[in-house]
Write a protein that holds these residues in place. Structure first.
Motif, PDB file in Angstrom:
ATOM      1  N   ALA A 103       1.229  -1.959 -16.810  1.00 20.57           N
ATOM      2  CA  ALA A 103       1.191  -0.750 -17.637  1.00 20.57           C
ATOM      3  C   ALA A 103       1.535   0.471 -16.773  1.00 20.57           C
ATOM      4  O   ALA A 103       1.643   0.371 -15.548  1.00 20.57           O
ATOM      5  CB  ALA A 103      -0.196  -0.605 -18.270  1.00 20.57           C
ATOM      6  N   PRO A 104       1.713   1.655 -17.373  1.00 18.65           N
ATOM      7  CA  PRO A 104       1.982   2.857 -16.572  1.00 18.65           C
ATOM      8  C   PRO A 104       0.847   3.142 -15.586  1.00 18.65           C
ATOM      9  O   PRO A 104      -0.334   2.972 -15.910  1.00 18.65           O
ATOM     10  CB  PRO A 104       2.085   3.961 -17.632  1.00 18.65           C
ATOM     11  N   LEU A 105       1.194   3.585 -14.387  1.00 19.11           N
ATOM     12  CA  LEU A 105       0.196   3.800 -13.339  1.00 19.11           C
ATOM     13  C   LEU A 105      -0.933   4.751 -13.721  1.00 19.11           C
ATOM     14  O   LEU A 105      -2.077   4.531 -13.306  1.00 19.11           O
ATOM     15  CB  LEU A 105       0.882   4.315 -12.071  1.00 19.11           C
ATOM     16  N   PRO A 106      -0.673   5.832 -14.504  1.00 19.11           N
ATOM     17  CA  PRO A 106      -1.797   6.716 -14.849  1.00 19.11           C
ATOM     18  C   PRO A 106      -2.936   6.000 -15.574  1.00 19.11           C
ATOM     19  O   PRO A 106      -4.077   6.470 -15.535  1.00 19.11           O
ATOM     20  CB  PRO A 106      -1.148   7.771 -15.743  1.00 19.11           C
ATOM     21  N   GLU A 107      -2.638   4.881 -16.214  1.00 20.08           N
ATOM     22  CA  GLU A 107      -3.678   4.147 -16.936  1.00 20.08           C
ATOM     23  C   GLU A 107      -4.630   3.412 -15.996  1.00 20.08           C
ATOM     24  O   GLU A 107      -5.645   2.877 -16.441  1.00 20.08           O
ATOM     25  CB  GLU A 107      -3.033   3.193 -17.944  1.00 20.08           C
ATOM     26  N   LEU A 108      -4.309   3.388 -14.705  1.00 22.23           N
ATOM     27  CA  LEU A 108      -5.246   2.820 -13.732  1.00 22.23           C
ATOM     28  C   LEU A 108      -6.415   3.755 -13.472  1.00 22.23           C
ATOM     29  O   LEU A 108      -7.469   3.321 -13.003  1.00 22.23           O
ATOM     30  CB  LEU A 108      -4.523   2.551 -12.407  1.00 22.23           C
ATOM     31  N   GLY A 109      -6.236   5.053 -13.753  1.00 17.06           N
ATOM     32  CA  GLY A 109      -7.293   6.016 -13.505  1.00 17.06           C
ATOM     33  C   GLY A 109      -7.636   6.088 -12.025  1.00 17.06           C
ATOM     34  O   GLY A 109      -6.765   6.022 -11.153  1.00 17.06           O
ATOM     35  N   GLY A 110      -8.918   6.177 -11.726  1.00 20.44           N
ATOM     36  CA  GLY A 110      -9.376   6.305 -10.343  1.00 20.44           C
ATOM     37  C   GLY A 110      -9.111   5.081  -9.493  1.00 20.44           C
ATOM     38  O   GLY A 110      -9.085   5.174  -8.264  1.00 20.44           O
ATOM     39  N   LEU A 111      -8.894   3.933 -10.118  1.00 22.11           N
ATOM     40  CA  LEU A 111      -8.622   2.719  -9.357  1.00 22.11           C
ATOM     41  C   LEU A 111      -7.332   2.849  -8.556  1.00 22.11           C
ATOM     42  O   LEU A 111      -7.227   2.333  -7.441  1.00 22.11           O
ATOM     43  CB  LEU A 111      -8.547   1.513 -10.293  1.00 22.11           C
ATOM     44  N   ASP A 150      -6.117   5.550  -7.119  1.00 18.32           N
ATOM     45  CA  ASP A 150      -6.410   6.292  -5.891  1.00 18.32           C
ATOM     46  C   ASP A 150      -7.194   5.427  -4.907  1.00 18.32           C
ATOM     47  O   ASP A 150      -6.945   5.454  -3.696  1.00 18.32           O
ATOM     48  CB  ASP A 150      -7.200   7.554  -6.214  1.00 18.32           C
ATOM     49  N   ALA A 151      -8.133   4.641  -5.424  1.00 25.71           N
ATOM     50  CA  ALA A 151      -8.943   3.784  -4.559  1.00 25.71           C
ATOM     51  C   ALA A 151      -8.092   2.736  -3.849  1.00 25.71           C
ATOM     52  O   ALA A 151      -8.396   2.345  -2.723  1.00 25.71           O
ATOM     53  CB  ALA A 151     -10.037   3.106  -5.385  1.00 25.71           C
ATOM     54  N   LEU A 152      -7.012   2.310  -4.499  1.00 19.48           N
ATOM     55  CA  LEU A 152      -6.129   1.312  -3.908  1.00 19.48           C
ATOM     56  C   LEU A 152      -5.032   1.941  -3.058  1.00 19.48           C
ATOM     57  O   LEU A 152      -4.206   1.225  -2.473  1.00 19.48           O
ATOM     58  CB  LEU A 152      -5.490   0.466  -5.020  1.00 19.48           C
ATOM     59  N   GLY A 153      -5.007   3.268  -2.995  1.00 22.14           N
ATOM     60  CA  GLY A 153      -4.022   3.952  -2.174  1.00 22.14           C
ATOM     61  C   GLY A 153      -2.615   3.953  -2.746  1.00 22.14           C
ATOM     62  O   GLY A 153      -1.636   4.067  -1.996  1.00 22.14           O
ATOM     63  N   ILE A 154      -2.498   3.883  -4.073  1.00 19.15           N
ATOM     64  CA  ILE A 154      -1.188   3.858  -4.715  1.00 19.15           C
ATOM     65  C   ILE A 154      -0.647   5.280  -4.815  1.00 19.15           C
ATOM     66  O   ILE A 154      -1.354   6.193  -5.263  1.00 19.15           O
ATOM     67  CB  ILE A 154      -1.288   3.219  -6.116  1.00 19.15           C
ATOM     68  N   ALA A 155       0.588   5.469  -4.405  1.00 14.20           N
ATOM     69  CA  ALA A 155       1.195   6.804  -4.449  1.00 14.20           C
ATOM     70  C   ALA A 155       1.248   7.305  -5.886  1.00 14.20           C
ATOM     71  O   ALA A 155       1.582   6.557  -6.809  1.00 14.20           O
ATOM     72  CB  ALA A 155       2.603   6.752  -3.855  1.00 14.20           C
ATOM     73  N   ARG A 156       0.919   8.569  -6.065  1.00 18.11           N
ATOM     74  CA  ARG A 156       0.980   9.163  -7.397  1.00 18.11           C
ATOM     75  C   ARG A 156       2.429   9.460  -7.775  1.00 18.11           C
ATOM     76  O   ARG A 156       3.163  10.045  -6.979  1.00 18.11           O
ATOM     77  CB  ARG A 156       0.158  10.441  -7.449  1.00 18.11           C
ATOM     78  N   ILE A 157       2.805   9.051  -8.956  1.00 18.30           N
ATOM     79  CA  ILE A 157       4.166   9.244  -9.437  1.00 18.30           C
ATOM     80  C   ILE A 157       4.120  10.062 -10.714  1.00 18.30           C
ATOM     81  O   ILE A 157       3.316   9.789 -11.617  1.00 18.30           O
ATOM     82  CB  ILE A 157       4.853   7.883  -9.677  1.00 18.30           C
ATOM     83  N   GLU A 158       4.973  11.059 -10.776  1.00 26.09           N
ATOM     84  CA  GLU A 158       5.017  11.919 -11.960  1.00 26.09           C
ATOM     85  C   GLU A 158       5.866  11.240 -13.036  1.00 26.09           C
ATOM     86  O   GLU A 158       6.981  10.781 -12.765  1.00 26.09           O
ATOM     87  CB  GLU A 158       5.609  13.275 -11.598  1.00 26.09           C
ATOM     88  N   TYR A 159       5.340  11.220 -14.251  1.00 24.85           N
ATOM     89  CA  TYR A 159       6.019  10.567 -15.369  1.00 24.85           C
ATOM     90  C   TYR A 159       6.570  11.604 -16.347  1.00 24.85           C
ATOM     91  O   TYR A 159       6.036  12.706 -16.485  1.00 24.85           O
ATOM     92  CB  TYR A 159       5.059   9.664 -16.139  1.00 24.85           C
TER      93      TYR A 159
END
Length: 405
Positions: A232-240, A242-251
């Motif tokens: 699914a889209p990364l924003p749906e991971l929520g805080g998880l 960030d906890a996994l160190g995934i780079a934030r991507i603007e959609y």
């Protein structure tokens, strides 16, 4: 072994198909199958968002063939146009391009040379250069303003200035299957829903939103799994995320209207880019490509891009319908002939390929037992596509096999 797949788009379905021989696979999807390739309709089915494919889409074409849909795949030359000052100009043959009045002969030659040159350039070397800077450097202000800015606004809306030059170079390099009269593209007659349905056959679909928790094993909705594949889209991971160190991507977000009408905007143009400032950036006339008799009405898409917090995306469907039809009339279409209009919104329709994007591409394995695949995977750069999504599903499944089998 148990594997959870989050999301039943093309990536999730492909991953599930590849792994079901080796494990019990459950796909969590609260919405419609297909993701952005989901379809609409009763008497006929058509994608909510326009879709087509290309000759070089190796993974997609192989999937279509393996699922017995190869005989339904139609290839045709799709004509394109440019709408400027309320008039639509076809831009397909050399004759049409030469007679286009808004570019000088010199600029047309420069554009042709740039197209040839860009195919030989390694687009990854330009990841940190902005697309506007790159175009200005290669082609000058005139071509930037009169030709490329309308295309960029059509694709990225208000986010155009953030985009990397690498995206444009990569897009030109991979999309070059032009014939004399235009570019050849493909479509499964009667709709890509047939592909989605066949990919989903035999897959266990759980119609629930996935709640993921990390414990002794990964848990989805309270059930333990040996591996989780998040598509699914990364924003749906929520805080998880960030906890996994995934780079934030603007959609960016998509706002797309499907219009049924008794008349057409043009007689044969499939794709019209809008140079004038309007509420939508492109008109895609589906029944100028596929037979009218398949649908019983002319069908066209009005496509626009926004952001999740953008004004257009947060308008009501009624407001968007009125705005889109008003602008459509400015192009010369008789909107009194419109029989119905449906508006579809995708909050996270794809990443903005901003400068430095290549460093943000999500690896398949982000933690022991946790994998991510989809729009932010390598196969969907420099351009997201059905082919890239299916390839990402195939490749992430191989990563899981390598780790767990």
């Amino acid at each position: 072994m148990k594997i959870a797949v989050v999301g039943a788009g093309l990536t999730g379905l492909k991953a599930a198909r590849e792994l079901r021989e080796y494990a019990r696979v459950r796909v969590f999807e609260p919405g419609e199958l297909g993701g952005l390739a989901a379809s609409f309709g009763d008497s006929f089915r058509i994608e909510k968002y326009y879709h087509h494919c290309f000759r070089y889409d190796e993974y997609l074409l192989r999937e279509i063939k393996e699922l017995g849909l190869g005989s339904k795949l139609v290839w045709k030359v799709a004509k394109t146009g440019f709408a400027v000052d309320g008039k639509i100009y076809p831009l397909n043959t050399p004759f049409e391009i030469l007679h286009y009045p808004y570019l000088s002969f010199r600029d047309k030659v420069r554009l042709a040379r740039f197209t040839l040159k860009s195919r030989k350039m390694n687009y990854e070397n330009y990841d940190d250069m902005g697309v506007i800077e790159g175009i200005r450097k290669e082609l000058g202000d005139e071509l930037l303003e009169k030709f490329f800015m309308p295309l960029l606004r059509s694709k990225f809306g208000e986010n155009s200035e953030k985009v990397s030059f690498a995206w444009l170079l990569g897009r030109v390099a991979i999309r070059s299957n032009r014939k004399y009269s235009g570019e050849e593209i493909g479509y499964i007659r009667h709709g890509f829903h047939q592909l989605v349905e066949r990919m989903a056959e035999g897959i266990e679909i759980v119609p629930e939103r996935a709640k993921i928790r990390r414990g002794a094993k990964w848990e989805v909705n309270g059930e333990e799994f040996d591996a989780v594949i998040f598509t699914a889209p990364l924003p749906e991971l929520g805080g998880l995320g960030d906890a996994l160190g995934i780079a934030r991507i603007e959609y960016q977000s998509s706002v797309c209207a499907l219009v049924a009408s008794e008349s057409t905007l043009t007689e044969e143009i499939y794709w019209t880019n809008i140079a004038d400032k309007m509420s939508f950036g492109a008109v895609i006339e589906h029944t100028n490509f596929m037979p009218l008799e398949d649908y019983g009405t002319h069908l066209l898409y009005l496509a626009s891009y926004s952001t999740p917090d953008g004004r257009l995306f947060n308008m009501t469907t009624e407001e968007i319908s009125r705005l889109f039809l008003s602008d459509l009339s400015k192009l010369g279409m008789n909107v009194e002939d419109v029989k119905w209009i449906e508006v579809f919104k995708a909050k996270y329709s794809g990443p903005i390929y901003e400068k430095g994007y290549a460093r943000k591409i999500t690896p398949y394995k982000v933690a022991d037992g946790f994998y991510i695949a989809g729009m932010t995977s390598k196969p969907n750069y420099p351009e997201r596509s059905m082919n890239g999504s299916i390839r990402a599903g195939y490749e992430v499944a191989n990563e899981v096999k390598k780790d767990l089998l």
